[in-house]
Design a protein around this motif. Structure first.
Motif, mmCIF file in Angstrom:
data_model
loop_
_atom_site.group_PDB
_atom_site.id
_atom_site.type_symbol
_atom_site.label_atom_id
_atom_site.label_comp_id
_atom_site.label_asym_id
_atom_site.label_seq_id
_atom_site.Cartn_x
_atom_site.Cartn_y
_atom_site.Cartn_z
ATOM 1 N N VAL A 1 0.863 -1.181 0.000
ATOM 2 C CA VAL A 1 0.000 0.000 0.000
ATOM 3 C C VAL A 1 0.898 1.229 0.000
ATOM 4 N N GLY B 1 -7.394 -0.552 0.189
ATOM 5 C CA GLY B 1 -6.429 -1.526 -0.318
ATOM 6 C C GLY B 1 -5.868 -2.393 0.796
ATOM 7 N N SER C 1 -6.738 -6.400 0.757
ATOM 8 C CA SER C 1 -5.649 -7.372 0.592
ATOM 9 C C SER C 1 -5.529 -8.292 1.798
ATOM 10 N N ASP D 1 -1.532 -1.022 -4.143
ATOM 11 C CA ASP D 1 -2.564 0.013 -4.105
ATOM 12 C C ASP D 1 -1.869 1.353 -3.979
ATOM 13 N N TYR E 1 -3.591 -1.274 -8.463
ATOM 14 C CA TYR E 1 -4.810 -0.471 -8.337
ATOM 15 C C TYR E 1 -4.393 0.973 -8.090
ATOM 16 N N THR E 2 -4.754 1.862 -8.999
ATOM 17 C CA THR E 2 -4.296 3.246 -8.878
ATOM 18 C C THR E 2 -5.457 4.221 -8.811
ATOM 19 N N CYS F 1 -15.893 0.994 -3.674
ATOM 20 C CA CYS F 1 -15.321 -0.340 -3.699
ATOM 21 C C CYS F 1 -16.308 -1.197 -4.490
ATOM 22 N N PHE G 1 -12.518 -4.589 -7.343
ATOM 23 C CA PHE G 1 -11.470 -4.119 -6.432
ATOM 24 C C PHE G 1 -10.914 -5.264 -5.574
ATOM 25 N N ARG H 1 -7.486 -10.154 -6.003
ATOM 26 C CA ARG H 1 -6.460 -10.164 -4.951
ATOM 27 C C ARG H 1 -6.224 -11.574 -4.428
#
Lengths: 565, 565
Positions: A210, A224, A228, A293, A314-315, A547, A551, A555
């Protein structure tokens, strides 16, 4: 788990109903939050009240923040509050070749614990963070520059909501296949059926990274982190060097809960860099890092997407947020709503409107037709009125987060005719805080040289009142802006059903989140967890939304073991 | 939709219960299929029986396959059946600058139709394909080289199952947020609550590209095609130049159903390349293409992942599938099961085992201890017995799909000691078919030069009996193989609970799908839709699994419109 203080039964008793309510709410999208917004709600049930929170914050200043992490090879820090004072806190610096393997060690037991236990452990972490909301508020305030009430709410309950929302999505996603062994029987006509026993296990991908941001360390970091962790991955938190404390506290709580629940505390760890070290780039391409993230600049977000190819990335990057002003039946409400949106946290939200597109021939309102100049002047007056009182202005604006924002603000006045000049506000409690009211600059949308200004993000308290030929022209510019520059938010004011439909069509086609005719106490730059999506993941501003299923669903992977029955 | 022949009501009446059953089954993972596996089940209710299917197939040969697509600028083709005959079919060649914009034109109406109508239209497409299963079977047989029964089942009902499964996941994913406007009310203590009306719309990303493969044009093509279409995206199908017909028929059916349901038929289109044109590379990086599904070589899959950065890319590439042989309480069943797995479609499945890891000191069985040499010899005998009869061999093996496979098979005999030589089988009906039994080659796992052979994919009827020092050694090699080369499937035979647990641990840690002790009529290379995952998406063999939430959730985004209530 037998010797753990926090057994799964105990965790379920405390948190299962909260998880169920979260699962229900992400379906109904109704309003809900288990974490109180009001500062006075804290103090009972072991939570810190205002005084205790402040004391806890102060006791952390000028100390070494020890997390007892493996591979600590030194100490680093140097945060200076946007309100002036140096925090004086030293954090562990990590030898990654020691820390990363240690983080993986507990992954098998964390996987075997299953989706429900992982979710419940995450809820316990969030509950303990919630109990320390007053303490977190000071940490967020003195790293982001948010005013106290905003730091309290956005950095506290709203961030916790976003974390819980991610846990709920993660839990739902992992439980789409049955837990434990399931029978499978395929009829074969007159012969015996084919029989198998099947077992499905969600497995994490590996260590998740993160990369925190300066402005909303918890709000942007929690989705994030919890997505995760809840899906079985160890999480390494790399805070922005100017905003370490809120995430260091978070990591501290997570490690404490993991240990009490019988898991390896190294499943969550902190990586703080030495000044100029740039460890985000180093970490991002390490083979152990399988998920990233990130919230921050487009340049580094694009770099991550292009280079961290071993990871799911993930941005949330930058966009140019636009409000189309076509017409309104509540002129006063519109002006008040927009004035608040432009002022909150000095426009330092990724969701703050930047470009206000206003027809050069003016708009129709419940107070009669208003020319472009009148609309801009009335908006300037609304902002001026809202921020006229210094105490109120300080409470709304907070402080500029860093010198770059101040530089952009100062340069903006030279870009066009200034409709509202930025004003310096003195903060009596923190005389070194850099507090500024927003500037509104008029730009002619038909002039190519104006486009250089309004067609790129100018992060901070800068808005452009862009004159356009017509609402149709505004919609075309809106479409081009979202498509090429991205947008976290779009707003529009119109009394015309046709125009409303046309704005919606642009937003549907270009994947932008739209707020229509907001004139009350909800603002275009605010989204509520469990109900509103933050970003769409479908335009250049962000490749993910907070979310949704996307998203969380990648993962982890589901590994199936099938056996001859 | 008012003038459409296929109204939503009519579609719901026909297909809603099938959709509901699919939604239920992806949760229970029980056995189910709405599409009959038995050839004799067809002929009633407008479906084609064997004779009608054959006639339909034959009438398509040596004709021009007109789809009435915009931008057709010529005709191309040239498929030659692996069984010998040229198909003689010409397909439209597309001017992409005309076709791609035409495909986007109907996207708004397709979006506005909503998730349920899109799913029901997809089910009608699948139902019409199902009715023509006999015709598709011939098309699959004469492009892939599969034997008729396999082409019928894997290319027919099993492919349709995988398409329906993708539709079910897509529907479920899109309906996680409420359809239509939903109220939102946030209490404000004694003041009036904040009220908003919110509307959530799933929107497709843009044109989806399906790049088909030679061996399983429908089975591997349908998941991506239906997942993208059901989530609101137009789909351009680019078949493998040797396997156009099954996907051309699919596109034809889809266009027919879309038109009858009142939608733009150009939402699904076909792109066939001229020999050597290589349009997959051109298409893959066009800005209009936002989703790509690909099955094929690792080299091109990696190229797509690296270069088609404007798109979501789902790849199934190559892996090295491994079976660990430790011990068994059903030696005969194990040998029979493995022999079938190695023989089916001449090992030309991405799921066929390649490396059989056998301890050099032998294994324990219900028939006493067996040395490495005995196990290999017994397996060779089992394969020899299974394929001893030419008619049965032809029915199981099919034909080699292309000359590359034949070349690899011939080269394999030089890689080590041949335990079972490949045998040429004559197909009396198709004398030009290249039919071969599998080769089994013994390799010493401790010899570095043997590794070059077993540590890379050798696609086709080639298996390596790799001697290893111990089962622990086998597990280490298994781990390294999955991690570095990827695997679609892993198998293991063991009577030891510890070994079983150890194999599971490797598969959980490296994300590989495991079949344990298969000795009956289910084979490691077969997966059943609605129940088994095909690939894991977590090792280098594939970045996606068929089918899970991650396969569908990022094909669309959810756009929210919120309004002052």
């Amino acid at each position: 788990m037998a010797t753990a203080q926090l057994t799964t039964d105990r965790l379920a008793e405390k948190h299962r109903s909260t998880l169920d309510q979260a699962l229900d709410t992400i379906r109904t999208r109704a309003y809900w939050s288990p974490y109180p917004e009001h500062p006075k709600a804290y103090g009972a049930d072991g939570s810190l009240d205002a005084a205790a929170g402040l004391a806890a914050h102060q006791s952390a200043l000028n100390t070494r923040f020890d997390l007892d992490q493996p591979g600590t090879d030194g100490w680093t820090g140097g945060e200076i509050s946007p309100y002036g004072p140096s925090l004086g806190i030293e954090y562990p610096h990590a030898d990654l070749d020691v820390l990363l393997p240690a983080m993986r060690a507990g992954m098998g037991a964390w996987r075997d614990a299953g989706a429900e236990t992982r979710a419940l452990v995450c809820l316990e972490i969030l509950a303990r963070i919630s109990a320390r909301t007053h303490e977190f508020a000071h940490a967020v305030m003195h790293t982001s520059g948010q005013a106290f009430m905003m730091a309290f709410q956005a950095g506290g309950p709203h961030a916790q909501d976003r974390g819980l929302e991610a846990v709920a999505y993660a839990y739902e996603e992992q439980t789409r296949t049955p837990a434990g062994r399931a029978g499978w029987s395929k009829p074969q006509g007159k012969r015996d059926p084919l029989e198998l026993s099947k077992e499905f296990t969600p497995v994490g991908r590996g260590i998740a990274l993160v990369i925190g941001c300066n402005t909303f360390p918890t709000w942007n970091g929690y989705p994030g982190l919890f997505a995760s962790l809840a899906t079985g991955n160890p999480v390494l938190v790399k805070p922005h060097p100017r905003a370490v404390l809120p995430l260091a506290l978070t990591v501290q709580v997570a490690r404490e809960v993991l240990a009490e629940a019988g898991f390896d505390p190294n499943l969550v760890a902190l990586a703080v860099e030495r000044p100029g070290e740039g460890i985000a780039k180093t970490l991002a391409v390490r083979p152990e890092i399988r998920i990233i993230d990130y919230t921050g600049s487009t340049a580094f977000g694009d770099w991550l997407e292009d280079n961290a190819r071993q990871a799911q990335v993930y941005t949330e990057k930058a966009g140019v947020n636009t409000v189309v002003v076509d017409s309104t039946d509540n002129y006063k409400g519109m002006l008040a709503n927009l004035a608040f949106s432009l002022s909150l946290y000095s426009g330092q939200m990724c969701t703050t409107p930047q470009n206000l597109l206003i027809p050069r021939d003016g708009i129709t309102t419940d107070q009669g037709p208003k020319s472009y100049d009148e609309v801009v002047a009335d908006l300037a007056a609304a902002v001026g009125g809202l921020l006229g009182d210094d105490a109120r202005a300080n409470g709304l604006l907070g402080a500029l987060v860093n010198p770059d924002v101040k530089a952009r603000l100062e340069a903006a006045a030279g870009l066009g005719e200034v409709a509202l000049a930025s004003r310096e506000v003195v903060n009596p409690e923190y005389p070194d805080a850099v507090v500024r009211t927003p500037v509104i600059v008029k730009l002619d949308g038909s002039k190519p040289d104006a486009q250089a200004a309004y067609f790129s993000e100018c992060f901070g308290p800068v808005s452009f009142a862009v004159s356009v030929d017509s609402t149709a022209d505004a919609l075309e510019l809106l479409r081009r802006t979202v498509r090429e520059k991205g947008a976290m938010t779009v707003g529009a004011y119109t009394t015309s059903a046709d125009t409303e439909r046309a704005v919606e069509e642009v937003c549907l086609e270009e994947s932008a989140q739209l707020s229509l005719n907001l004139t009350g106490g909800v603002y275009v730059n605010q989204t509520a967890a469990f109900s509103d999506f933050h970003g769409s993941g479908g335009n250049p501003a962000a490749n993910a939304a907070l979310c949704d299923g996307a998203f969380v669903s990648n993962r982890f992977r589901v590994v199936e073991v099938r056996r001859q029955a």
